[in-house]
Design an enzyme around this catalytic site. Structure first.
Site, PDB file in Angstrom:
ATOM      1  N   TRP A 188      38.253  25.951  12.341  1.00 10.51           N
ATOM      2  CA  TRP A 188      37.741  24.722  11.700  1.00 10.51           C
ATOM      3  C   TRP A 188      36.747  25.676  10.488  1.00 10.51           C
ATOM      4  CZ3 TRP A 188      33.642  22.206  10.357  1.00 10.51           C
ATOM      5  CH2 TRP A 188      33.209  21.266   9.430  1.00 10.51           C
ATOM      6  N   GLU A 229      43.302  24.230  11.475  1.00 14.42           N
ATOM      7  CA  GLU A 229      43.194  22.848  11.249  1.00 14.42           C
ATOM      8  C   GLU A 229      42.447  22.488  10.532  1.00 14.42           C
ATOM      9  OE1 GLU A 229      39.354  21.912  14.578  1.00 14.42           O
ATOM     10  OE2 GLU A 229      40.205  19.502  13.402  1.00 14.42           O
ATOM     11  N   LYS A 231      41.979  19.113   7.050  1.00 11.33           N
ATOM     12  CA  LYS A 231      41.136  17.972   7.056  1.00 11.33           C
ATOM     13  C   LYS A 231      41.323  16.990   6.120  1.00 11.33           C
ATOM     14  CE  LYS A 231      35.921  16.950   7.937  1.00 11.33           C
ATOM     15  NZ  LYS A 231      35.257  16.680   9.416  1.00 11.33           N
ATOM     16  N   ASP A 262      43.723  16.616  13.760  1.00 15.38           N
ATOM     17  CA  ASP A 262      42.838  16.481  14.368  1.00 15.38           C
ATOM     18  C   ASP A 262      42.808  14.593  14.056  1.00 15.38           C
ATOM     19  OD1 ASP A 262      40.884  14.178  14.112  1.00 15.38           O
ATOM     20  OD2 ASP A 262      39.343  17.123  14.573  1.00 15.38           O
ATOM     21  N   HIS A 265      41.599  12.915  11.297  1.00 15.99           N
ATOM     22  CA  HIS A 265      41.548  14.412   9.323  1.00 15.99           C
ATOM     23  C   HIS A 265      42.355  14.088   9.085  1.00 15.99           C
ATOM     24  CE1 HIS A 265      38.720  17.721  11.275  1.00 15.99           C
ATOM     25  NE2 HIS A 265      38.304  16.842  11.852  1.00 15.99           N
ATOM     26  N   HIS A 289      43.715  17.389  18.050  1.00 13.14           N
ATOM     27  CA  HIS A 289      42.459  17.520  18.949  1.00 13.14           C
ATOM     28  C   HIS A 289      42.420  15.527  18.640  1.00 13.14           C
ATOM     29  CE1 HIS A 289      39.469  20.805  17.042  1.00 13.14           C
ATOM     30  NE2 HIS A 289      39.813  20.740  18.056  1.00 13.14           N
ATOM     31  N   ASP A 297      33.713   8.177   9.315  1.00 11.74           N
ATOM     32  CA  ASP A 297      33.615   8.738  10.749  1.00 11.74           C
ATOM     33  C   ASP A 297      34.571   9.141  11.334  1.00 11.74           C
ATOM     34  OD1 ASP A 297      31.884  10.579  12.695  1.00 11.74           O
ATOM     35  OD2 ASP A 297      32.283   9.171  14.075  1.00 11.74           O
ATOM     36  N   ASP A 299      34.968  10.696  14.350  1.00 13.69           N
ATOM     37  CA  ASP A 299      34.124  11.975  15.830  1.00 13.69           C
ATOM     38  C   ASP A 299      34.028  10.941  17.076  1.00 13.69           C
ATOM     39  OD1 ASP A 299      34.883  14.157  14.950  1.00 13.69           O
ATOM     40  OD2 ASP A 299      33.392  14.201  13.658  1.00 13.69           O
ATOM     41  N   ASP A 329      38.088  15.666  20.440  1.00 19.81           N
ATOM     42  CA  ASP A 329      36.910  16.011  19.592  1.00 19.81           C
ATOM     43  C   ASP A 329      36.421  15.440  19.190  1.00 19.81           C
ATOM     44  OD1 ASP A 329      35.708  17.496  17.733  1.00 19.81           O
ATOM     45  OD2 ASP A 329      36.770  17.580  16.134  1.00 19.81           O
TER      46      ASP A 329
HETATM   47  C1  RNT Z   1      35.272  18.910  12.457  1.00 18.15           C
HETATM   48  C2  RNT Z   1      36.699  19.009  12.883  1.00 18.15           C
HETATM   49  C3  RNT Z   1      36.006  19.788  13.980  1.00 18.15           C
HETATM   50  C4  RNT Z   1      34.609  19.947  14.813  1.00 18.15           C
HETATM   51  C5  RNT Z   1      34.327  20.601  16.245  1.00 18.15           C
HETATM   52  C6  RNT Z   1      33.066  20.735  16.236  1.00 18.15           C
HETATM   53  O1  RNT Z   1      35.935  17.684  11.217  1.00 18.15           O
HETATM   54  O2  RNT Z   1      36.705  17.619  14.256  1.00 18.15           O
HETATM   55  O3  RNT Z   1      37.155  20.199  15.162  1.00 18.15           O
HETATM   56  O4  RNT Z   1      34.687  18.736  14.866  1.00 18.15           O
HETATM   57  O5  RNT Z   1      34.506  22.419  15.134  1.00 18.15           O
HETATM   58 ZN    ZN Z   2      38.678  18.227  15.079  1.00 19.57          ZN
END
Ligand code: RNT
Ligand code: ZN
Length: 423
Positions: A188, A229, A231, A262, A265, A289, A297, A299, A329
């Site tokens: 990523w 990955e 985003k 993820d 994203h 993820h 956010d 995460d 993640d």
């Molecule tokens: C960031 C990505 C990635 C990170 C990690 C720490 O937006 O999701 O996967 O969270 O690499």
């Molecule tokens: Zn991620």
């Protein structure tokens, strides 16, 4: 609930699922084969151990909160991870970032890291019967400050990051070899811009060129599996993200790589669950993820919400458990970090259990016969079946505290270990 009560409740629950054609014993054995890849970075707020005071900076991701007890060095992080693993049923993996090596007191730059900086992790993984996954770290570094790494127009910056990722793949290959389990290596990058750029094409073509160079060195799949990955946006990359979903899905499909989805994203109304059956037609394997997006956010700690449930259901319904790697993640520094791990990981496992307990044959029959009211009704009824009882039984069977009993256990660890770290 005590052991005896859980066991007798389980018998009743089993009968209920049996009557719908769900073989609970088989479900439990399938769940036992699911390994989560537990991200190491929730333990220390994505700080890593490059220098005594290293911390997350740049990269468009942000940790908020200052709850006491964060892991300040590698042994604290390992001890926290051991605590987490003791509260999770099943066998799992640990997912490391490149900044988590053991570099001694020397400054080892990203283009200089080697497998021996991770030897301690291999010993620890072996001792704890764990497998390791890996990620290059292309943020929290002065050479990432412009917002571009693998897609940088500055050739020396781009070459620096290419070298970093090449080294990370070799470290991952070493993990795979030493631990006898293919290491998932996920790239990523934070590349993008706050405001509208005029040369999207140029940066994306540089990213493609960098990836091609990185993957030139072939590694057998039994040691390493690469994923990329995508985003949608990050802090400071609101208008343009070089590594978008279109970019990486096409790249992965064309170059036989895994796509990493993820679920933080994507546009809020897009559903990652829906993407799984499409991606699997064109890529061999997927990395997930799992996370929880909340407004800006991406995460927050995973909970058993509709999004995660649909992802689990779609993996199970596609009969693709062996083709999907399940990574977590998230990073939340505002609550007990060990607790955050345990809540998120247990929620992910519970979601897969819920999906496995679905009466697939009956639902499919309804669907194929066009009996859509019946399908809707049964899906709805499944929500109040005693799935929590099966979960508790599964925990018990694995020697892990069932239901909410782990809350006390984490409080105890907080008092005895985490709070003593607070200087
Ligand atoms: C960031 C990505 C990635 C990170 C990690 C720490 O937006 O999701 O996967 O969270 O690499
Ligand atoms: Zn991620």
């Amino acid at each position: 609930m005590n052991e005896k009560k859980i066991k007798s409740a389980y018998q009743l629950a089993k009968e209920e699922y049996d009557s719908l054609g769900v073989d609970v014993k088989q479900v439990i054995s399938k769940l036992g084969n699911i390994s989560l890849s537990l991200h190491c970075w929730q333990g220390d707020d994505v700080g890593g151990f490059e220098t005594p005071d290293s911390g997350l900076s740049g990269g468009g991701i942000q940790v908020t909160g200052n709850y006491p007890g964060k892991a300040g060095n590698v042994s604290e992080l390992r001890s926290d991870l051991e605590k987490v693993l003791s509260l999770l049923p099943g066998k799992h993996r640990i997912n490391l970032h490149a900044i988590y090596g053991e570099f001694g007191n020397k400054r080892v730059d990203r283009d200089e890291i080697r497998p021996d900086h991770f030897q301690g992790w291999i010993y620890w993984a072996r001792a704890n019967k764990l497998k390791l996954d890996f990620n290059p770290t292309l943020f929290s570094h002065p050479k990432a400050d412009t917002g571009f790494t693998l897609s940088s127009k500055n050739e020396s910056v781009r070459k620096f990051w290419i070298e970093h990722v090449k080294r990370c793949r070799e470290i991952g290959e070493y993990f795979g070899l030493e631990l006898d389990s293919s290491c998932v290596h996920n790239i990523w990058i934070p590349d993008g811009t706050k405001d509208t750029p005029v040369d999207r094409y140029g940066h994306r073509s540089l990213l493609k060129e960098s990836l091609d160079e990185i993957f030139e060195y072939g590694i057998p799949e039994k040691y390493l599996k690469d994923s990329v990955e995508s985003k949608l946006f990050g802090i400071g990359s609101e208008s343009f993200v070089v590594g978008s979903y279109d970019f990486y899905l096409a790249y992965a499909a064309k170059n036989n790589k895994m796509i990493c989805l993820d679920n933080g994203h994507f546009h809020p109304t897009e559903s990652v669950g829906d993407k799984i059956s499409s991606c699997l037609q064109f890529v061999n394997e997927i990395l997930l993820h799992l996370t929880r997006g909340v407004r800006w956010d991406s995460d927050h700690v995973v909970t058993m919400n509709d999004e995660i449930l649909l992802i689990a259901q779609e993996v199970v319904r596609s009969d693709a458990l062996s083709r999907v790697h399940i990574g977590l993640d998230f990073f939340d520094a505002s609550i007990n970090r060990v607790g955050a791990y345990v809540v998120g990981a247990r929620a992910a496992l519970k979601s897969f259990l819920y999906a496995l307990l679905e009466p697939k044959d009956i639902l499919l029959k309804y669907e194929e016969e066009g009996r859509n009211f019946e399908r809707l009704a049964l899906l709805e009824e499944m929500k109040t079946k005693p799935f929590g009882v099966v979960w508790n039984y599964y925990c018990l069977k694995n020697g892990v505290i069932p239901d909410e009993g782990y809350i006390c256990e984490i409080r105890k660890y907080e008092n005895e270990v985490l709070l003593k770290r607070w200087k």
